[in-house]
Design an enzyme around this catalytic site. Structure first.
Site, mmCIF file in Angstrom:
data_model
loop_
_atom_site.group_PDB
_atom_site.id
_atom_site.type_symbol
_atom_site.label_atom_id
_atom_site.label_comp_id
_atom_site.label_asym_id
_atom_site.label_seq_id
_atom_site.Cartn_x
_atom_site.Cartn_y
_atom_site.Cartn_z
ATOM 1 N N SER A 120 -10.743 -1.073 1.225
ATOM 2 C CA SER A 120 -9.284 -1.199 1.261
ATOM 3 C C SER A 120 -8.589 -0.405 2.351
ATOM 4 O O SER A 120 -7.383 -0.577 2.537
ATOM 5 C CB SER A 120 -8.685 -0.806 -0.101
ATOM 6 O OG SER A 120 -8.844 -1.861 -1.023
ATOM 7 N N LYS A 123 -6.474 -2.331 4.745
ATOM 8 C CA LYS A 123 -5.057 -2.631 4.527
ATOM 9 C C LYS A 123 -4.171 -1.902 5.534
ATOM 10 O O LYS A 123 -3.023 -2.296 5.755
ATOM 11 C CB LYS A 123 -4.669 -2.274 3.097
ATOM 12 C CG LYS A 123 -5.317 -3.168 2.035
ATOM 13 C CD LYS A 123 -4.908 -2.772 0.630
ATOM 14 C CE LYS A 123 -5.345 -3.791 -0.408
ATOM 15 N NZ LYS A 123 -6.761 -3.712 -0.753
ATOM 16 N N SER A 177 -3.095 -0.379 -3.949
ATOM 17 C CA SER A 177 -4.128 -1.151 -3.257
ATOM 18 C C SER A 177 -4.200 -2.591 -3.767
ATOM 19 O O SER A 177 -5.281 -3.167 -3.921
ATOM 20 C CB SER A 177 -5.506 -0.479 -3.412
ATOM 21 O OG SER A 177 -6.355 -0.851 -2.353
#
Length: 413
Positions: A120, A123, A177
Site C-alpha cells: 500500500s 498509494k 488504506s
C-alpha cells in the site's frame, strides 16, 4: 533505547521508551578508492509467504543505468553509509533508504535500488499523480466497480452509490488504506479510460520523478505480476507528496468521520490514522504503511527535527522484534544523528533523468514542473538561453530589414 519513540503502557496513562533490538550491527566498510559500493554487509533477505492467494510479482531484469540514479555508490545490494558514521540500527527490511526531504541528500541505505513489491505504499504514487488533478471539494459517486477489491483487503467502508467529497476519499486512502478509495481516485483521474488511465498516469508520473524502477499495475498496491518499486524510488515519490500542502495535512490527520449516506440508509462512522508514527514520534510529518503476502511490511515515514526534514522508506520487513513503523523511527533517529550534508548520493529532481543531451551552442531547456513541485525557471543557464534567443532575433531583423516577411514562431519543448 530509541530516542523519540514511545509506547503506551496499558492502563498507566504514560509512555515509556521502546528498546532497540539487542543485536549489534557491524560497522560497514567505507567505499574503496574507485568509489565502488560496499557489499560486505548484506541486507536481510525477504521472507517468502507460507500461504498466499496472490499472484507472485515478477520484477524485470535489473537495468544498470537505473541502479546508479542518484549516484554510483547506490548501485549496491548491500549496506551503504558514509564512512566514519555510527552504524545504523538493525532492521529486518530487505531494503531501505534515509534521505533529506529538502536538500535531497541520501544519508544511507541498504539495497536502495533493489526491486521489491510495494503493497500500500504505492498509494503514495497515486497521491503524487492525482492530487494536482482532482478538486478536493467535488462530490463524486462510488461505483460497484470501485469496490472490486481482493476479499479481506483493507477498505474504508464506502458504499456503492454513495456520494462523497474527493477529500473524503483521500482521507480514506491515506488514513485507512482503503483499496476502494484507490480505485475511485484512479478512475476519477484516469479520464475516459478510467482506472486503466489512472494507472497509466501513475507510471508516467513515476518516470517524470526519476523512479525508473517503479511500475504500477494496480492503483492500490495489491500484489500483481510485474508490479515493483525500490526504496530509492519510494523516496522520490514521497518527496513529491510531501511538497503538497494537502497531502501533508491529510497524512497528519489523526481521525476523521465518513459521512452518513441517508439515501442508502448508511450510517456515518469514524476512521483513525493507521500510521503510529503520527501519534508516537515527536516531529512526525506522516507517511504510509503497507502489507501484502509477498511485499511483507512496507513503510514510508517522515519527520522534522531542528529544522531538518528526513524521510525513510523500507520494503520487505518483518514485524519482529520491531514493527515496520518502529524500524522506520529507529532509522529516522539514526539519520537525525548524522551531521548535515552527510551523503552517499542524492534524490534526483523531477525530469532530470529524462534530460536529453543539449546540442553544442544551445542553451538548456527547462522542463515544466509538476503541479506543486519545484520550479525550473531559476535553473542556471536559463538567462543565457534568453540572451541567445534575443541575439538571434536581432540578427535576423538586421538581415531582413526593409523586407516584409511572415516568420513562424518557434517553441521550446
Amino acid at each position: 533505547m530509541t530516542p523519540g519513540v514511545a509506547a503506551n503502557t496499558a492502563g498507566s496513562g504514560r509512555s515509556v521508551p521502546l528498546a532497540r533490538p539487542a543485536a549489534a550491527v557491524t560497522p560497514p566498510p567505507a567505499p574503496d578508492s574507485a568509489g565502488s559500493a560496499p557489499t560486505a554487509v548484506p541486507c536481510p533477505k525477504a521472507v517468502a509467504p507460507k500461504v498466499t492467494r496472490s499472484p507472485k510479482p515478477t520484477p524485470p531484469p535489473p537495468v544498470p543505468e537505473h541502479r546508479v540514479v542518484g549516484g554510483d555508490a547506490l548501485a549496491t545490494p548491500g549496506l551503504i553509509v558514509p564512512p566514519g558514521v555510527p552504524a545504523p540500527p538493525k532492521v529486518t527490511a530487505s531494503s531501505w533508504l534515509v534521505a533529506d526531504l529538502d536538500s535531497g541528500e541520501v544519508l544511507g541505505g541498504c539495497g536502495p535500488h533493489e526491486y521489491a513489491t510495494p503493497a500500500s505504499v504505492q498509494k503514495l504514487l497515486l497521491a503524487a499523480t492525482m492530487l494536482p488533478r482532482l478538486d478536493p471539494a467535488e462530490v463524486v459517486t462510488i461505483t460497484k466497480e470501485d469496490l472490486d477489491i481482493a476479499p479481506g483487503s483493507s477498505a474504508v467502508g464506502l458504499l456503492p452509490g454513495g456520494r462523497y467529497r474527493v477529500e473524503t476519499l483521500w482521507l480514506g486512502l491515506l488514513l485507512q488504506s482503503g483499496n476502494e478509495a484507490a480505485n475511485a481516485l484512479a478512475r476519477l483521474g484516469g479520464g475516459a479510460d478510467g482506472v486503466a488511465g489512472g494507472v497509466r498516469a501513475m507510471n508516467e508520473q513515476a518516470r517524470l520523478l526519476g523512479a525508473r524502477q517503479t511500475h504500477a499495475v494496480t492503483p492500490s498496491g495489491l500484489d500483481a505480476p510485474g508490479q515493483f518499486t525500490s526504496a530509492y524510488d519510494l523516496a522520490l515519490i514521497a518527496r513529491a507528496c510531501f511538497a503538497d500542502p494537502a497531502f501533508r495535512r491529510y497524512v497528519l490527520t489523526e481521525r476523521t468521520r465518513i459521512p452518513a449516506q441517508k439515501a442508502l440508509r448508511g450510517k456515518g462512522f469514524e476512521i483513525q490514522n493507521e500510521n503510529q508514527l503520527v501519534y508516537r514520534y515527536p516531529g512526525a510529518l506522516g507517511g504510509k504503511t503497507g502489507f501484502t503476502d509477498y511485499a511483507r511490511h512496507t513503510y514510508v515515514g517522515a519527520a522534522e527535527r531542528d529544522g531538518r526534514r528526513l524521510v525513510v522508506t523500507l520494503l520487505g520487513a518483518e514485524p519482529r522484534p520491531l514493527r515496520g513503523w518502529e524500524q522506520g523511527a529507529a532509522l529516522l533517529d539514526w539519520g537525525f544523528s548524522l551531521p548535515r550534508q552527510t551523503s552517499v548520493g542524492r534524490l534526483v529532481e523531477p525530469g532530470e533523468s529524462d534530460a536529453e543531451p543539449t546540442p553544442a551552442g544551445a542553451g538548456p531547456i527547462a522542463a515544466a514542473p509538476p503541479a506543486g513541485g519545484p520550479s525550473n525557471t531559476d535553473r542556471p543557464g536559463a538567462g543565457m538561453f534568453v540572451a541567445l534567443a534575443v541575439g538571434a532575433v536581432a540578427i535576423a531583423v538586421a538581415i531582413l530589414a526593409g523586407r516584409r516577411s511572415r516568420v513562424a514562431p518557434t517553441s521550446a519543448e
